[in-house]
Enzyme design. Structure first.
Site, PDB file in Angstrom:
ATOM      1  N   ASP A 294       0.835  -1.187   0.000  1.00  0.00           N
ATOM      2  CA  ASP A 294       0.000   0.000   0.000  1.00  0.00           C
ATOM      3  C   ASP A 294       0.882   1.255   0.000  1.00  0.00           C
ATOM      4  OD1 ASP A 294      -2.758   1.206   0.455  1.00  0.00           O
ATOM      5  OD2 ASP A 294      -1.689   1.993   2.199  1.00  0.00           O
ATOM      6  N   GLU A 325       1.405   0.140  -4.989  1.00  0.00           N
ATOM      7  CA  GLU A 325       0.907   1.418  -5.498  1.00  0.00           C
ATOM      8  C   GLU A 325       2.081   2.386  -5.635  1.00  0.00           C
ATOM      9  OE1 GLU A 325      -3.480   2.200  -3.817  1.00  0.00           O
ATOM     10  OE2 GLU A 325      -1.956   2.068  -2.241  1.00  0.00           O
TER      11      GLU A 325
END
Length: 613
Positions: A294, A325
């Site tokens: 994340d 990400e």
């Protein structure tokens, strides 16, 4: 042996408890050792004994759980000592992932979403729990939700955070919901997914049972990890080593690149060591097959490459998936001589560290944040070149993506955050009629179905890795909610009656998955894979095509076309005998074209294979 790294502590005491609520039955001092490590040996069988620490730093006393704990009690307030061999389900020693397949197709799934709906078939006590994955009826059959997952053909299940998070009260009721991006204890499973959150061993055992069941059903397991921030800055890490684990701005305030109130200081030695050891622990103890990071842009290139190297050394090159990400929410001060793991850092990252490609996502369906801004499949203008770039894995380095190979590109059109694909398409379709209501989003619409199929057809024929949100294959709707991180479980859950209603769309996805696996030219992740893409052509607005050299099972050439216009297009065919393998109606066919052109209906794709190559 109990150990805690607390380099500035003046005194530390260990308290032992019989359970996670009663008072201490023994308190012992920890002994200061080298390099800031304090320790104390305790004899006897301590499995199931709970503990915490009192730490005195600069004259201030704070109670903290163990930031390195492998088990904990309800809500993670007390740590628990555990003999991990006593948490293993039957057959765990023989558990292993299914054999690698020609392609990795990742299915993003939330534990509670999966089985909360009664139509999913799990018994009431197990709905929304780890146990829903491993439950069998009296005849050995899994619940309907598990049957669906097994039959779809995806290769990996990416589970939204399953470590202990703080945004749900584990003593509370089933009406609570959160995605779970709120870490409290990084190395213990979440208690709200266990049948008894006060039993530190139960959550471990049931989490392992879930992973074992997924493996037995032919699915590898990816863990969504959130090492960029913690639920609160007053965390166990902060209490054990004040001021060390978090980034701060020049004025001393906490940096907030995560938009969650704090940023872990990746790039510092002990912060990096903590993250690396946590990843390896989940891979070894829980048999996790991959990791999704994340807000990876808040971590560093150096850390990501180190994790890649350590996983490769322990399990073999490329055995464990790694992707994340490549962005952050706000700026964040980095440590000297480190590089943020953003999309423009792909040349510095190991070639087996992938990133989500928002350019592919937005080119296909439109802007993820502006609900009525369309993409190629739903009315967007001037997107032909971006669609062809996506098909070639962004090999030319546009939009800050500079991949070393398409292995670094993760293509997708929907994920847990932002609007579901179905909702986005409906919102763009109804832009002139006002905001669509729940009834508009919920019902099956022929025009939206065609756009959904074309969106799937496009990203399933792009070079790179493939990722899809659970339920995308049956038009999942959240009734227009674009940020459902704490919405009721009834809104977030996978509605299994809808899966039956949209069975035709599910079949189309299932066929695309099987077709993709059979086409080596699309599965190729080598640095030379982009060289296969040839003859990229814009025929007219909203109609493009390209060819894939050696793309078929026996090295045949592929011809792939996308028609997002509202009229049919007659595609000129190169010489040779061309076979239709997929179109807008089916991706499981094999029929000759029978002519010098092939007709592509409006809002449809076409995949042809040239026989005899």
């Amino acid at each position: 042996m109990f150990k805690l790294w607390s380099p500035e502590a003046e005194r530390i005491e260990l308290s032992l408890y019989r359970d996670d609520t009663s008072g201490a039955y023994e308190t012992l001092p920890l002994i200061q050792g080298e390099w800031g490590v304090w320790s104390q040996a305790v004899e006897g069988d301590l499995h199931g004994v709970y503990y915490d620490y009192a730490v005195w730093t600069h004259g201030v006393r704070q109670t903290t759980a163990d930031p390195y704990a492998i088990a904990c009690g309800c809500n993670g307030v007390r740590s628990m000592a555990a003999d991990l061999s006593r948490t293993n389900p039957e057959g765990w020693a023989d558990d292993c992932p299914p054999p690698a397949q020609p392609e990795q197709i990742i299915y993003e799934l939330h534990v509670k979403d999966f089985s909360f709906d009664p139509d999913g078939g799990a018994p009431a006590p197990y709905r929304g729990k780890f146990k829903a994955f491993s439950w069998r009826d009296g005849h050995g059959n899994p619940p309907a939700c598990m049957e669906h997952l097994k039959s779809l053909g995806v290769t990996h299940v990416q589970l939204l955070p399953i470590f202990d998070f703080g945004s749900v009260d584990e003593r509370g009721g089933a009406e609570q919901f959160n995605w779970g991006y709120d870490p409290v204890n990084y190395n213990t499973p979440e208690g709200s997914y266990a049948t008894d959150p006060s039993d530190g061993a139960a959550r471990i055992r049931e989490c392992k049972e879930m992973i074992q069941a997924l493996h037995q059903n032919g699915l590898r397991v990816v863990m969504d990890v959130v090492y960029n921030h913690t639920y609160r800055a007053d965390s166990w890490l902060e209490r054990s080593a004040p001021g060390y684990y978090y980034r701060r701005n020049g004025d001393g305030s906490l940096s907030d690149g995560s938009a969650c109130g704090n940023d872990i200081a990746a790039g510092r030695a002990m912060a990096d060591n903590y993250i690396v050891s946590s990843v390896l622990y989940w891979a070894r103890e829980y048999h996790i097959d991959g990791f999704r990071f994340d807000l990876m842009g808040l971590l560093t290139v150096e850390l990501m490459n180190r994790i890649r190297a350590e996983l490769d050394a322990a399990f073999g090159p490329g055995e464990k998936l790694m992707y994340g990400e490549p962005w952050l929410a706000n700026g964040s001060p980095m440590e000297p001589d480190t590089h943020p793991a953003l999309k423009n850092a792909l040349p510095l990252l190991h070639p087996d560290v992938g990133v989500f490609c928002d350019l592919t996502r937005d080119a296909i369906k439109g802007d993820a944040f502006e609900e009525t801004l369309p993409g190629f499949v739903n009315g967007g203008e001037g997107l032909e070149e971006d669609i062809l770039r996506a098909a070639a894995g962004w090999r030319e380095g546009q939009g800050d993506y500079t991949p070393r190979s398409c292995a670094q590109i993760v293509n997708y059109v929907s994920a847990h955050d932002n609007f579901t694909l179905w909702d986005k398409l409906v919102m763009c379709l109804d832009v002139t009629g006002g905001v669509p209501g729940p009834a508009d989003l919920d019902r099956l619409r022929v025009e939206v179905l065609a756009q959904n199929k074309l969106a799937a057809f496009i990203y399933f024929t792009c070079q790179g890795r493939l990722f899809m949100q659970a339920g995308e294959e049956f038009g999942r709707t959240k009734l227009g909610e674009g940020n459902s991180f704490r919405s009721p479980p009834e809104l977030n859950m996978l509605r299994w009656a809808r899966a039956r209603e949209f069975a035709g769309l599910t079949d189309y996805y299932r066929e695309l998955i099987q077709l993709r696996k059979s086409l080596p030219g699309l599965c190729d992740k080598s640095p030379s894979a982009a060289e296969r893409i040839a003859n990229q052509t814009i025929h007219r607005p909203k109609v493009v095509s390209f060819q894939v050299e050696g793309g078929g099972p026996d090295g045949e050439r592929l011809l792939i076309a996308y028609n997002a216009s509202d009229s049919a297009f007659s595609l000129p065919l190169p010489s040779g005998r061309w076979i239709v393998r997929a179109d807008g109606a089916s991706a499981g066919q094999r029929r000759p074209t029978g002519g010098e052109t092939a007709s592509i209906p409006p809002c449809s794709g076409l995949l042809l294979l040239r026989e005899g190559d």
